[in-house]
Design an enzyme around this catalytic site. Structure first.
Site, PDB file in Angstrom:
ATOM      1  N   GLU A   2      37.744  51.561  34.281  1.00 11.19           N
ATOM      2  CA  GLU A   2      38.855  52.413  34.744  1.00 11.19           C
ATOM      3  C   GLU A   2      40.006  52.383  33.740  1.00 11.19           C
ATOM      4  O   GLU A   2      40.961  53.142  33.850  1.00 11.19           O
ATOM      5  CB  GLU A   2      39.396  51.890  36.093  1.00 11.19           C
ATOM      6  CG  GLU A   2      38.456  52.119  37.260  1.00 11.19           C
ATOM      7  CD  GLU A   2      38.877  51.311  38.500  1.00 11.19           C
ATOM      8  OE1 GLU A   2      39.981  50.710  38.518  1.00 11.19           O
ATOM      9  OE2 GLU A   2      38.072  51.268  39.450  1.00 11.19           O
ATOM     10  N   ASP A  33      34.363  32.301  34.869  1.00  4.64           N
ATOM     11  CA  ASP A  33      33.951  30.917  35.078  1.00  4.64           C
ATOM     12  C   ASP A  33      32.679  30.849  35.932  1.00  4.64           C
ATOM     13  O   ASP A  33      32.573  31.542  36.953  1.00  4.64           O
ATOM     14  CB  ASP A  33      35.101  30.203  35.805  1.00  4.64           C
ATOM     15  CG  ASP A  33      34.968  28.699  35.812  1.00  4.64           C
ATOM     16  OD1 ASP A  33      35.012  28.097  34.730  1.00  4.64           O
ATOM     17  OD2 ASP A  33      34.821  28.115  36.911  1.00  4.64           O
TER      18      ASP A  33
HETATM   19  C1  BGC Z   1      35.097  25.288  33.607  1.00  2.00           C
HETATM   20  C2  BGC Z   1      35.390  23.864  33.928  1.00  2.00           C
HETATM   21  C3  BGC Z   1      35.500  23.727  35.432  1.00  2.00           C
HETATM   22  C4  BGC Z   1      34.264  24.292  36.136  1.00  2.00           C
HETATM   23  C5  BGC Z   1      34.514  24.523  37.578  1.00  2.00           C
HETATM   24  C6  BGC Z   1      33.721  25.410  34.230  1.00  2.00           C
HETATM   25  O1  BGC Z   1      32.701  25.736  33.670  1.00  2.00           O
HETATM   26  O2  BGC Z   1      35.080  25.577  32.249  1.00  2.00           O
HETATM   27  O3  BGC Z   1      36.547  23.405  33.302  1.00  2.00           O
HETATM   28  O4  BGC Z   1      35.614  22.387  35.748  1.00  2.00           O
HETATM   29  O5  BGC Z   1      33.892  25.523  35.604  1.00  2.00           O
HETATM   30  O6  BGC Z   1      35.397  25.579  37.746  1.00  2.00           O
END
Ligand code: BGC
Length: 553
Positions: free
Chosen positions: A261, A207
């Site tokens: 790993e 993310d």
């Molecule tokens: C996720 C979102 C989230 C954001 C903050 C993103 O890009 O896909 O759903 O709100 O990151 O974590």
């Protein structure tokens, strides 16, 4: 630990299915989806023909941002199950030859995370605050935030504590940003990667991968709004204080060592909103191995625009030593069956306005949207590389644009002062049956209200029905599995007659894909055999907004 086959390249042309766990299947009638619910439906996914599932966060969370506010990276939220359930999920997936990828959220924790709680208890200047980004404010008494940064969900990116200090959160205040210069932060994420890898996960969706490394040297620079920026506007030299800084790559090179790993090596896919020209390192074999490319999702549905995007993505992936990634829908965007039902000229901001008008204005042409969505899906699944599907797209689900305001949970809604409705409309729980409480999602209703139209779009209503969207996905995934060869693609420019609204290309094994994106029918190429079509054909013509897969004997 699962006994995974050790083809190290299994992911290069795999089809991933994104599960948003809260909205997939609810086993204990609390209105919220959970891991046992996922387990119960894994046979459906195996039968659908996907190779892997990607689970959006299921970790303990106050759900300030739908689970992307993680309180403990190495546990399961009690509402969603237990670590034993997770292990059972991996075992069942393994039995069905499905791989499992999990989401990792390294840019920020939840404010409930033990580190942030410790930081709150500590005094200004205490090392316990160094894992996050704390600063004094500006102006008399430090009453003004340290910079003018606006958070991605609206409102200031800084929140002040009663002791006067401010902390940084590029998303909601419940999502304090981590300080990736802190060795303990770095080390702890390596522990988390091993924790899930040891339990048998195949990899990680990362993310906000482009946000971890920040220029936090004082004085911090004012830059204003950090929302909705166009990645192409970021500096070419990585000098933006928040996004896509060169130092981020050192972090992912460390992660790669952990991935390697394992046998097969664990995989990563970066969510990185960066300039096309700067995406390659994230996707390189030294780092995460793949990076999402959202240009395909954002491109207007015209042949020249899509062809340029496809060529760009394929060459960027080649340059990175990765395979390309394709996405049409996910938990952050308007579902493609609805996006493609709206007039083409709408900008992203116009689509937000459409949501705000509860989907009434402009009127969505649902039939056209579904037709185009099915055509876009067959096009995507014929492209070299990995496709990432989002739960419910195999049912042709529309965006639920008219959710009552009282039901909205996306932080964007409140933080934007009710100017942006947010992403709840693509997160409405799935319909499994034609009728019954929550259309088979669970016996206890559903945390977001489902529209009546979901009954006829349910798995039960579409299963075994020739021509249904579900059966189209099944057939497409089955055929793809048989046809897949190398990652080459060769454009074929003339189909009987040159036609500007057509995309036509050849893969290996005699497989061709032709998409008619224009408003006029197109003649099928003579001598070809139609294997699959996204909609009915008229004689030997491919109607508008239709994709066919052809076999060239
Ligand atoms: C996720 C979102 C989230 C954001 C903050 C993103 O890009 O896909 O759903 O709100 O990151 O974590």
């Amino acid at each position: 630990m699962t006994d995974q086959p050790s083809d190290p390249h299994w992911w290069r042309q795999a089809v991933f299915y994104q599960i948003y766990p809260r909205s997939f299947a609810d086993s204990d009638a609390d209105g919220v989806g959970d891991l046992p619910g996922v387990i119960s439906r894994l046979p459906f996914l195996a039968d659908l023909g996907v190779d892997a599932v990607w689970l959006s966060p299921f970790y303990p969370s106050a759900l300030a941002d739908g689970g992307y506010d993680v309180a403990d990276y190495r546990d399961v939220d009690p509402r969603l199950g237990t670590l034993d359930d997770f292990d059972r999920l991996i075992a069942e997936a393994d039995r069905l030859s499905l791989k499992v990828m999990v989401d990792i959220v390294p840019n920020h924790t939840s404010s409930d995370h033990r580190w942030f709680q410790e930081a709150l208890r500590a005094a200004p200047g205490d090392p316990a605050r160094d894992r996050y980004v704390f600063r004094a404010g500006r102006g008399p008494d430090g009453a003004l935030p340290p910079t003018d940064w606006v958070s991605c969900f609206g409102g200031p990116a800084w929140t002040r504590l009663p002791d006067g200090q401010w902390y940084l959160h590029l998303f909601a205040p419940e999502q304090p940003d981590l300080n990736w210069d802190h060795p303990e932060v770095r080390a702890d994420f390596l522990t988390t990667l091993r924790f899930w890898s040891d339990r048998g996960v195949a990899g990680f969706r990362v993310d906000v991968a482009h946000g971890l490394a920040k220029d936090l040297v004082d004085p911090l620079r004012d830059i204003g709004d950090v929302r909705g920026y166009d990645p192409e506007d970021l500096p070419e030299d990585g000098s933006h204080p928040l996004w896509d800084r060169d130092e981020v790559h050192g972090i992912f090179r460390e992660w790669r060592k952990v991935f390697d790993e394992y046998d097969p090596p664990r995989i990563g896919v970066a969510e990185a909103w960066v300039r096309d020209a700067r995406r390659a390192p994230y996707a390189s074999p030294d780092e995460l191995g793949q990076a999402f490319n959202f240009d395909f999702l954002n491109a207007p549905p015209s042949a020249p625009a899509l062809r340029a995007v496809i060529d760009g993505a394929l060459s960027a992936a080649r340059e990175a030593g990765a395979s390309a990634t394709w996405v049409l829908s996910n938990h952050d965007v308007i579902r493609h069956a609805s996006r493609l039902a709206l007039p083409d000229e709408l900008s992203r901001a116009d689509r937000e306005t459409w949501l705000l008008a509860d989907g009434r204005e402009p009127v969505a042409d649902r039939a056209l949207g579904l037709r185009r969505a099915r055509a876009a899906t067959l096009l995507m699944l014929a492209l070299p590389g990995s496709s990432y599907l989002y739960q419910g797209e195999e049912l042709g689900l529309p965006e639920v644009a008219d959710l009552p305001r009282s039901a909205l949970q996306d932080p964007t809604w409140e933080r934007s002062g009710h100017q942006v409705k947010g992403r709840d409309g693509c997160r409405v729980p799935l319909p499994w049956t034609r009728s019954g409480p929550s259309y088979g999602f669970g016996d206890g209703g559903s945390w977001l209200p489902q529209p009546e139209s979901f009954g006829e779009l349910s798995v039960e209503a579409q299963e075994g029905v020739a021509g249904s969207t579900l059966e189209l996905y099944r057939e497409a995934l089955g055929l793809r599995g048989q046809l897949l060869g190398d990652e080459g693609l060769e454009w074929l420019d003339s189909v009987g007659q040159p036609h500007a609204g057509v995309l036509h290309f050849r893969r290996s094994n005699g497989w061709q894909c032709l998409s008619n994106l224009s408003a006029r029918p197109v003649q099928l190429p003579a001598g070809s055999e139609v294997m699959l079509s996204s909609g009915p054909l008229t004689g030997d013509e491919v109607p508008p907004h239709t994709t066919v897969w052809l076999l060239w004997p």
